[in-house]
Design a protein around this motif. Structure first.
Motif, mmCIF file in Angstrom:
data_model
loop_
_atom_site.group_PDB
_atom_site.id
_atom_site.type_symbol
_atom_site.label_atom_id
_atom_site.label_comp_id
_atom_site.label_asym_id
_atom_site.label_seq_id
_atom_site.Cartn_x
_atom_site.Cartn_y
_atom_site.Cartn_z
ATOM 1 N N VAL A 105 5.691 -5.608 -3.498
ATOM 2 C CA VAL A 105 4.646 -5.170 -2.749
ATOM 3 C C VAL A 105 5.327 -4.758 -1.169
ATOM 4 C CG1 VAL A 105 2.310 -5.695 -1.342
ATOM 5 C CG2 VAL A 105 2.585 -5.850 -3.816
ATOM 6 N N TYR A 106 5.080 -3.911 -0.569
ATOM 7 C CA TYR A 106 5.702 -3.289 0.811
ATOM 8 C C TYR A 106 4.728 -4.114 1.806
ATOM 9 C CZ TYR A 106 7.983 0.579 -1.512
ATOM 10 O OH TYR A 106 8.491 1.488 -2.460
ATOM 11 N N GLY A 107 5.574 -4.963 2.640
ATOM 12 C CA GLY A 107 4.909 -5.826 3.691
ATOM 13 C C GLY A 107 3.958 -6.745 3.161
ATOM 14 N N GLU A 108 2.758 -6.939 3.731
ATOM 15 C CA GLU A 108 1.534 -7.668 3.419
ATOM 16 C C GLU A 108 0.917 -7.115 2.392
ATOM 17 O OE1 GLU A 108 -0.155 -10.419 6.760
ATOM 18 O OE2 GLU A 108 0.864 -8.475 7.887
ATOM 19 N N GLY A 109 0.957 -5.693 2.052
ATOM 20 C CA GLY A 109 0.475 -5.136 1.146
ATOM 21 C C GLY A 109 -1.268 -5.142 1.731
ATOM 22 N N LEU A 110 -1.487 -4.685 2.752
ATOM 23 C CA LEU A 110 -2.618 -4.708 3.547
ATOM 24 C C LEU A 110 -3.078 -3.109 3.696
ATOM 25 C CD1 LEU A 110 -2.901 -7.684 5.941
ATOM 26 C CD2 LEU A 110 -3.573 -7.536 3.588
ATOM 27 N N ASN A 111 -1.983 -2.262 3.503
ATOM 28 C CA ASN A 111 -2.380 -0.787 3.662
ATOM 29 C C ASN A 111 -3.162 -0.542 2.662
ATOM 30 O OD1 ASN A 111 0.444 -1.775 4.203
ATOM 31 N ND2 ASN A 111 0.694 0.379 5.147
ATOM 32 N N VAL A 112 -4.298 0.504 3.087
ATOM 33 C CA VAL A 112 -5.206 0.975 2.425
ATOM 34 C C VAL A 112 -4.973 2.615 1.903
ATOM 35 C CG1 VAL A 112 -7.742 1.759 2.552
ATOM 36 C CG2 VAL A 112 -7.030 -0.384 3.596
ATOM 37 N N ARG A 113 -5.413 2.724 0.707
ATOM 38 C CA ARG A 113 -5.172 4.178 -0.009
ATOM 39 C C ARG A 113 -6.420 4.299 -0.488
ATOM 40 N NH1 ARG A 113 -1.746 4.226 2.945
ATOM 41 N NH2 ARG A 113 0.533 4.730 2.841
ATOM 42 N N PRO A 138 0.732 -13.187 -14.704
ATOM 43 C CA PRO A 138 0.596 -14.012 -13.429
ATOM 44 C C PRO A 138 0.819 -13.269 -11.979
ATOM 45 C CG PRO A 138 2.486 -14.648 -14.340
ATOM 46 C CD PRO A 138 2.052 -13.570 -15.349
ATOM 47 N N GLU A 139 -0.029 -13.727 -11.059
ATOM 48 C CA GLU A 139 0.096 -13.027 -9.731
ATOM 49 C C GLU A 139 1.472 -13.587 -8.871
ATOM 50 O OE1 GLU A 139 -3.240 -13.703 -7.116
ATOM 51 O OE2 GLU A 139 -4.606 -12.322 -8.648
ATOM 52 N N SER A 140 1.933 -14.559 -9.650
ATOM 53 C CA SER A 140 3.294 -15.236 -9.303
ATOM 54 C C SER A 140 4.629 -13.865 -9.218
ATOM 55 C CB SER A 140 3.753 -16.435 -10.063
ATOM 56 O OG SER A 140 3.781 -16.035 -11.287
ATOM 57 N N LEU A 141 4.278 -13.173 -10.006
ATOM 58 C CA LEU A 141 5.148 -11.824 -10.211
ATOM 59 C C LEU A 141 5.322 -11.088 -8.778
ATOM 60 C CD1 LEU A 141 4.463 -10.235 -13.790
ATOM 61 C CD2 LEU A 141 6.429 -11.661 -13.112
ATOM 62 N N ILE A 142 4.358 -11.104 -8.201
ATOM 63 C CA ILE A 142 4.080 -10.377 -6.643
ATOM 64 C C ILE A 142 5.243 -10.784 -5.824
ATOM 65 C CG2 ILE A 142 2.721 -9.889 -4.948
ATOM 66 C CD1 ILE A 142 0.166 -9.986 -6.709
ATOM 67 N N GLU A 143 5.928 -9.751 -5.126
ATOM 68 C CA GLU A 143 6.923 -10.188 -4.228
ATOM 69 C C GLU A 143 6.676 -9.381 -3.212
ATOM 70 O OE1 GLU A 143 11.278 -11.399 -5.579
ATOM 71 O OE2 GLU A 143 11.200 -9.439 -5.481
ATOM 72 N N HIS A 144 6.626 -9.827 -1.846
ATOM 73 C CA HIS A 144 6.263 -9.107 -0.751
ATOM 74 C C HIS A 144 7.821 -8.615 -0.296
ATOM 75 C CE1 HIS A 144 2.138 -9.571 -0.145
ATOM 76 N NE2 HIS A 144 2.518 -10.650 -0.826
ATOM 77 N N VAL A 145 7.897 -7.401 -0.298
ATOM 78 C CA VAL A 145 9.446 -6.866 0.292
ATOM 79 C C VAL A 145 9.243 -6.158 1.552
ATOM 80 C CG1 VAL A 145 10.119 -6.926 -2.188
ATOM 81 C CG2 VAL A 145 9.053 -4.826 -0.981
ATOM 82 N N THR A 146 10.466 -5.637 2.091
ATOM 83 C CA THR A 146 10.647 -5.116 3.430
ATOM 84 C C THR A 146 9.696 -3.723 3.310
ATOM 85 O OG1 THR A 146 12.946 -5.555 3.047
ATOM 86 C CG2 THR A 146 12.263 -4.082 4.714
ATOM 87 N N GLU A 171 14.420 -6.506 1.128
ATOM 88 C CA GLU A 171 14.516 -8.057 1.115
ATOM 89 C C GLU A 171 13.339 -8.638 0.757
ATOM 90 O OE1 GLU A 171 15.979 -9.451 5.151
ATOM 91 O OE2 GLU A 171 17.625 -7.876 4.771
ATOM 92 N N VAL A 172 13.351 -9.830 0.322
ATOM 93 C CA VAL A 172 11.885 -10.457 -0.099
ATOM 94 C C VAL A 172 11.345 -11.161 0.995
ATOM 95 C CG1 VAL A 172 10.910 -12.185 -1.501
ATOM 96 C CG2 VAL A 172 12.701 -10.885 -2.536
ATOM 97 N N ILE A 173 10.307 -10.825 1.711
ATOM 98 C CA ILE A 173 9.827 -11.386 2.707
ATOM 99 C C ILE A 173 8.703 -12.383 2.600
ATOM 100 C CG2 ILE A 173 10.371 -9.424 4.242
ATOM 101 C CD1 ILE A 173 7.859 -8.433 4.149
#
Ligand code: NAD
Ligand code: DAU
Length: 343
Positions: A209-217, A266-274, A340-342
């Motif tokens: 997920v790019y950044g915090e994932g708060l972008n809206v579509r 599992p949601e633990s698969l989610i990784e916030h990245v650059t 990078e993983v953030i």
């Protein structure tokens, strides 16, 4: 009616080909596609033997080839889906986006001028309006919202839109333009958010997920987009732009969590990245015009559409596994390897 559909081996174009062949059994549909990495002939296998369908492998920038096709087919309409469509790729390599999305559009319109046409329809995007701030949910994109682009992709699409309107004003070409929000559904190339997350989750791979994932579509089922274009080419007013969207705004992170839930991963698969460079915050279409003038309304609710889409990817593994086992792996490693993983 003889209609040239460009980009018909891609995601939305193929869904449009299926829609038109089914709804109008007396129409001839000529699909023109260069079969780039995003075009897949196997997508069209169910219609290849249809006597009302012809597939032509052709680059829309190939002026000679396009003119020859017009001489053979004498089309009544052209619906132009052909494009380089992925924002991330445009950030890495803008040039091909300018070539296909702008020059290709100009070649098609020149052919329409030379040989005559009843309608040229340009399939555009809400991204030409730029983005909206996350803290202003009262704001929407209207047809007269100024063009204000962010990425090389959206700039190339906006340039094409301006050219299309210029050909209307200068040469009287009978054009229409539609600007749609994010589509999802069958046959979407697995580089885009929803199919990428489905494919990764099924393989128990990380979900980037790019950044915090708060972008809206603002998500719309592809079939509803196809029906809107069908209405515009038959009943829309020449020279007009129509926004298409279903008032279905969602944060990226919520989409990814929903996919995890549906696939019982599992949601633990989610990784916030650059984050994506220049990442647009929020897209939100006001579709009042197409509703009031043409009676269009979306028919598929997101909660149903996303289930149908996930089920389609489960039922059609061969289609996307073939894609991700080839050149796509190099793309994925290059594009995501440097992030990078953030968190
Ligand atoms: P896609 O990338 O899945 O398909 C594009 C198709 O165009 C492919 O089949 C490809 O082979 C073909 N193509 C590319 N360059 C070509 C060329 N030079 N000549 C001939 N064919 C060529 O794209 P998509 O998501 O189906 O998008 C289709 C259109 O809809 C695009 O114009 C895009 O800008 C627009 N759009 C997409 C969305 C979305 O959410 N996907 C939303 C709004 C608008
Ligand atoms: O709005 C219409 C546009 O929608 C179309 O014009 C484009 O052709 C289409 O690709 C789409 O553009 P987006 O950039 O919105 O779609 P994408 O699927 O690439 O990304 C959706 C969101 O998800 C975006 O905010 C970026 C984010 N994202 C995407 C990918 C691929 C991630 O967080 N991780 C990812 O791996």
């Amino acid at each position: 009616m003889n209609i040239i559909v460009t980009g018909g081996a891609g995601f939305i174009g193929s869904n449009f080909v299926f829609h038109m062949l089914e709804k109008y059994p007396d129409y001839r549909i000529v699909c023109v596609d260069a079969l780039t990495y995003a075009g897949n002939l196997s997508t069209l296998k169910s219609v290849m033997d249809n006597k009302n369908f012809r597939f032509v492998k052709l680059d829309i920038c190939d002026r000679e080839g396009v003119y020859k096709l017009f001489e053979e087919e004498h089309p009544d309409m052209v619906v132009n889906f052909a494009a380089e469509s992925h924002v991330d790729r445009s950030i890495e390599n803008p040039e091909i986006f300018l070539q296909t999305n702008i020059i290709g559009t100009a070649v098609l319109m020149d052919a329409c001028r030379k040989y005559g046409i009843k309608r040229y329809h340009q399939v555009s995007t809400d991204e030409v309006y730029g983005d909206l701030p996350l803290d202003r949910p009262d704001l929407f994109f209207h047809e007269d919202t100024p063009i204000h682009t962010s990425s090389p992709y959206s700039t190339s699409k906006a340039s094409a839109d301006l050219l299309v309107m210029a050909y209307h004003r200068t040469y009287g070409l009978p054009v229409t333009v539609s600007r749609c929000s994010n589509n999802y559904g069958p046959y979407q190339f697995p580089e885009k958010l929803i199919p990428l997350m489905i494919a990764n989750a099924l393989a128990d791979k990380k979900l980037p997920v790019y950044g915090e994932g708060l972008n809206v579509r603002d998500w719309l089922y592809v079939g509803d987009h196809c029906k809107a274009i069908d209405l515009i080419i038959h009943k829309g007013t020449v020279g007009e732009v129509y926004n298409i969207g279903g008032h279905n705004e969602m944060k990226n992170i919520d989409i990814v969590k929903l996919i995890c839930e549906n696939l019982q991963k599992p949601e633990s698969l989610i990784e916030h990245v650059t984050d994506r460079k220049g990442h647009d915050q929020r897209y939100a279409i006001d579709p009042t015009k197409i509703h009031n003038e043409l009676g269009w309304l979306p028919e598929t609710m997101f909660k149903d559409g996303i289930k149908m889409t996930i089920q389609w990817y489960l039922d059609n593994k061969e289609w996307w596994e073939n894609i991700i086992s080839g050149e796509y792996q190099n793309y994925y490693n290059e594009m995501y390897g440097k992030k990078e993983v953030i968190g």
